[in-house]
Design a protein around this motif. Structure first.
Motif, PDB file in Angstrom:
ATOM      1  N   MET A  61       0.830  -1.198   0.000  1.00 33.34           N
ATOM      2  CA  MET A  61       0.000   0.000   0.000  1.00 33.34           C
ATOM      3  C   MET A  61       0.873   1.260   0.000  1.00 33.34           C
ATOM      4  O   MET A  61       0.619   2.198  -0.748  1.00 33.34           O
ATOM      5  N   LEU A  62       1.906   1.263   0.825  1.00 31.69           N
ATOM      6  CA  LEU A  62       2.786   2.430   0.895  1.00 31.69           C
ATOM      7  C   LEU A  62       3.506   2.659  -0.429  1.00 31.69           C
ATOM      8  O   LEU A  62       3.725   3.805  -0.832  1.00 31.69           O
ATOM      9  N   LYS A  63       3.862   1.583  -1.106  1.00 30.28           N
ATOM     10  CA  LYS A  63       4.546   1.698  -2.393  1.00 30.28           C
ATOM     11  C   LYS A  63       3.642   2.369  -3.428  1.00 30.28           C
ATOM     12  O   LYS A  63       4.090   3.170  -4.228  1.00 30.28           O
ATOM     13  N   VAL A  64       2.350   2.067  -3.356  1.00 31.56           N
ATOM     14  CA  VAL A  64       1.390   2.654  -4.297  1.00 31.56           C
ATOM     15  C   VAL A  64       1.227   4.154  -4.056  1.00 31.56           C
ATOM     16  O   VAL A  64       1.176   4.942  -4.999  1.00 31.56           O
ATOM     17  N   PHE A  65       1.183   4.560  -2.792  1.00 32.14           N
ATOM     18  CA  PHE A  65       0.862   5.949  -2.462  1.00 32.14           C
ATOM     19  C   PHE A  65       2.083   6.834  -2.207  1.00 32.14           C
ATOM     20  O   PHE A  65       1.923   7.997  -1.878  1.00 32.14           O
ATOM     21  N   SER A  66       3.279   6.293  -2.360  1.00 30.79           N
ATOM     22  CA  SER A  66       4.490   7.070  -2.064  1.00 30.79           C
ATOM     23  C   SER A  66       5.335   7.232  -3.311  1.00 30.79           C
ATOM     24  O   SER A  66       5.450   6.322  -4.123  1.00 30.79           O
ATOM     25  N   ASN A  67       5.955   8.400  -3.413  1.00 30.65           N
ATOM     26  CA  ASN A  67       6.850   8.663  -4.540  1.00 30.65           C
ATOM     27  C   ASN A  67       8.282   8.229  -4.247  1.00 30.65           C
ATOM     28  O   ASN A  67       9.043   7.962  -5.169  1.00 30.65           O
ATOM     29  N   THR A  68       8.645   8.189  -2.971  1.00 32.80           N
ATOM     30  CA  THR A  68       9.996   7.821  -2.569  1.00 32.80           C
ATOM     31  C   THR A  68       9.936   6.923  -1.335  1.00 32.80           C
ATOM     32  O   THR A  68       8.941   6.942  -0.606  1.00 32.80           O
ATOM     33  N   PRO A  69      11.008   6.178  -1.072  1.00 30.99           N
ATOM     34  CA  PRO A  69      11.051   5.392   0.165  1.00 30.99           C
ATOM     35  C   PRO A  69      10.975   6.276   1.407  1.00 30.99           C
ATOM     36  O   PRO A  69      10.402   5.871   2.419  1.00 30.99           O
ATOM     37  N   GLU A  70      11.501   7.473   1.326  1.00 25.41           N
ATOM     38  CA  GLU A  70      11.446   8.395   2.465  1.00 25.41           C
ATOM     39  C   GLU A  70      10.001   8.788   2.773  1.00 25.41           C
ATOM     40  O   GLU A  70       9.593   8.863   3.935  1.00 25.41           O
ATOM     41  N   GLU A  71       9.226   9.045   1.722  1.00 27.16           N
ATOM     42  CA  GLU A  71       7.820   9.390   1.906  1.00 27.16           C
ATOM     43  C   GLU A  71       7.057   8.187   2.474  1.00 27.16           C
ATOM     44  O   GLU A  71       6.227   8.337   3.370  1.00 27.16           O
ATOM     45  N   ALA A  72       7.359   6.992   1.976  1.00 26.38           N
ATOM     46  CA  ALA A  72       6.727   5.777   2.494  1.00 26.38           C
ATOM     47  C   ALA A  72       7.048   5.595   3.970  1.00 26.38           C
ATOM     48  O   ALA A  72       6.178   5.257   4.769  1.00 26.38           O
ATOM     49  N   LYS A  73       8.300   5.819   4.349  1.00 24.08           N
ATOM     50  CA  LYS A  73       8.691   5.682   5.750  1.00 24.08           C
ATOM     51  C   LYS A  73       7.972   6.717   6.604  1.00 24.08           C
ATOM     52  O   LYS A  73       7.533   6.414   7.719  1.00 24.08           O
ATOM     53  N   ALA A  74       7.821   7.927   6.101  1.00 18.40           N
ATOM     54  CA  ALA A  74       7.111   8.970   6.848  1.00 18.40           C
ATOM     55  C   ALA A  74       5.646   8.560   7.066  1.00 18.40           C
ATOM     56  O   ALA A  74       5.114   8.712   8.173  1.00 18.40           O
ATOM     57  N   TYR A  75       5.012   8.018   6.030  1.00 12.55           N
ATOM     58  CA  TYR A  75       3.636   7.536   6.179  1.00 12.55           C
ATOM     59  C   TYR A  75       3.573   6.385   7.185  1.00 12.55           C
ATOM     60  O   TYR A  75       2.681   6.324   8.031  1.00 12.55           O
ATOM     61  N   TYR A  76       4.516   5.452   7.076  1.00 15.85           N
ATOM     62  CA  TYR A  76       4.545   4.310   7.991  1.00 15.85           C
ATOM     63  C   TYR A  76       4.731   4.784   9.431  1.00 15.85           C
ATOM     64  O   TYR A  76       4.085   4.263  10.351  1.00 15.85           O
ATOM     65  N   ASP A  77       5.577   5.775   9.622  1.00 16.55           N
ATOM     66  CA  ASP A  77       5.793   6.322  10.965  1.00 16.55           C
ATOM     67  C   ASP A  77       4.509   6.925  11.535  1.00 16.55           C
ATOM     68  O   ASP A  77       4.215   6.769  12.718  1.00 16.55           O
ATOM     69  N   ILE A  78       3.724   7.599  10.694  1.00 16.19           N
ATOM     70  CA  ILE A  78       2.445   8.161  11.139  1.00 16.19           C
ATOM     71  C   ILE A  78       1.527   7.029  11.600  1.00 16.19           C
ATOM     72  O   ILE A  78       0.897   7.125  12.660  1.00 16.19           O
ATOM     73  N   ILE A  79       1.456   5.966  10.822  1.00 18.05           N
ATOM     74  CA  ILE A  79       0.608   4.819  11.179  1.00 18.05           C
ATOM     75  C   ILE A  79       1.071   4.214  12.497  1.00 18.05           C
ATOM     76  O   ILE A  79       0.248   3.909  13.375  1.00 18.05           O
ATOM     77  N   MET A  80       2.377   4.062  12.672  1.00 21.67           N
ATOM     78  CA  MET A  80       2.897   3.437  13.890  1.00 21.67           C
ATOM     79  C   MET A  80       2.707   4.331  15.123  1.00 21.67           C
ATOM     80  O   MET A  80       2.450   3.839  16.218  1.00 21.67           O
ATOM     81  N   VAL A  81       2.803   5.642  14.961  1.00 26.31           N
ATOM     82  CA  VAL A  81       2.552   6.560  16.082  1.00 26.31           C
ATOM     83  C   VAL A  81       1.082   6.479  16.491  1.00 26.31           C
ATOM     84  O   VAL A  81       0.759   6.437  17.680  1.00 26.31           O
ATOM     85  N   ALA A  82       0.187   6.427  15.502  1.00 27.79           N
ATOM     86  CA  ALA A  82      -1.244   6.293  15.811  1.00 27.79           C
ATOM     87  C   ALA A  82      -1.500   4.976  16.538  1.00 27.79           C
ATOM     88  O   ALA A  82      -2.245   4.932  17.528  1.00 27.79           O
ATOM     89  N   LYS A  83      -0.870   3.911  16.081  1.00 26.97           N
ATOM     90  CA  LYS A  83      -1.023   2.598  16.728  1.00 26.97           C
ATOM     91  C   LYS A  83      -0.475   2.633  18.148  1.00 26.97           C
ATOM     92  O   LYS A  83      -1.126   2.171  19.093  1.00 26.97           O
ATOM     93  N   LYS A  84       0.698   3.211  18.322  1.00 34.06           N
ATOM     94  CA  LYS A  84       1.311   3.287  19.655  1.00 34.06           C
ATOM     95  C   LYS A  84       0.445   4.097  20.617  1.00 34.06           C
ATOM     96  O   LYS A  84       0.239   3.702  21.765  1.00 34.06           O
ATOM     97  N   ASN A  85      -0.081   5.208  20.160  1.00 37.40           N
ATOM     98  CA  ASN A  85      -0.930   6.040  21.026  1.00 37.40           C
ATOM     99  C   ASN A  85      -2.257   5.351  21.336  1.00 37.40           C
ATOM    100  O   ASN A  85      -2.765   5.478  22.456  1.00 37.40           O
ATOM    101  N   ALA A  86      -2.812   4.624  20.379  1.00 32.57           N
ATOM    102  CA  ALA A  86      -4.045   3.869  20.645  1.00 32.57           C
ATOM    103  C   ALA A  86      -3.762   2.775  21.673  1.00 32.57           C
ATOM    104  O   ALA A  86      -4.556   2.562  22.586  1.00 32.57           O
ATOM    105  N   GLU A  87      -2.630   2.106  21.538  1.00 31.31           N
ATOM    106  CA  GLU A  87      -2.250   1.077  22.512  1.00 31.31           C
ATOM    107  C   GLU A  87      -2.133   1.679  23.910  1.00 31.31           C
ATOM    108  O   GLU A  87      -2.631   1.114  24.892  1.00 31.31           O
TER     109      GLU A  87
END
Length: 120
Positions: A19-45
């Motif tokens: 999914m990240l590969k589809v919506f990201s132009n660069t690996p850096e952008e994909a990592k930034a998106y992934y980090d947002i998802i993981m922060v949301a998950k961590k805060n929900a936990e």
């Protein structure tokens, strides 16, 4: 670098990586998106006082993918989202809170074992 990020299933689950590969132009952008998802998950936990294992909840992982893609489409289409990263975060966080808000007990989840009811 790109292959290392997207193919490292120990770090990024395979479906999320695709999914990240589809919506990201660069690996850096994909990592930034992934980090947002993981922060949301961590805060929900933290707010729910539990650990969320996406490996045990493939349906939740799929819902995260849908929520993320809807958020990106809204950001790109409407262009009136003031804080795109915050919008993505809130979408994922709210989804996880809704999914896991119901209190768990030994009768409604296979992931906990009630040692007090063990029969010899």
């Amino acid at each position: 670098m790109e292959e290392a990020f997207f193919s490292n299933e120990d770090y990024v689950p395979e479906k999320l990586a695709k999914m990240l590969k589809v919506f990201s132009n660069t690996p850096e952008e994909a990592k930034a998106y992934y980090d947002i998802i993981m922060v949301a998950k961590k805060n929900a936990e933290k707010d729910l006082n539990l650990v969320i294992w996406l490996e045990h909840h493939p349906e939740v992982e799929q819902k995260i993918i849908f929520a993320f893609s809807r958020s990106i489409r809204k950001i790109e289409k409407e262009r009136n989202v003031d804080n795109p990263k915050g919008y993505i975060y809130k979408s994922i966080y709210d989804l996880l809170m809704d999914e896991f808000r119901t209190p768990f007990d030994a009768t409604n989840t296979p992931y906990f074992y009630n040692w007090l009811e063990e029969k010899d």
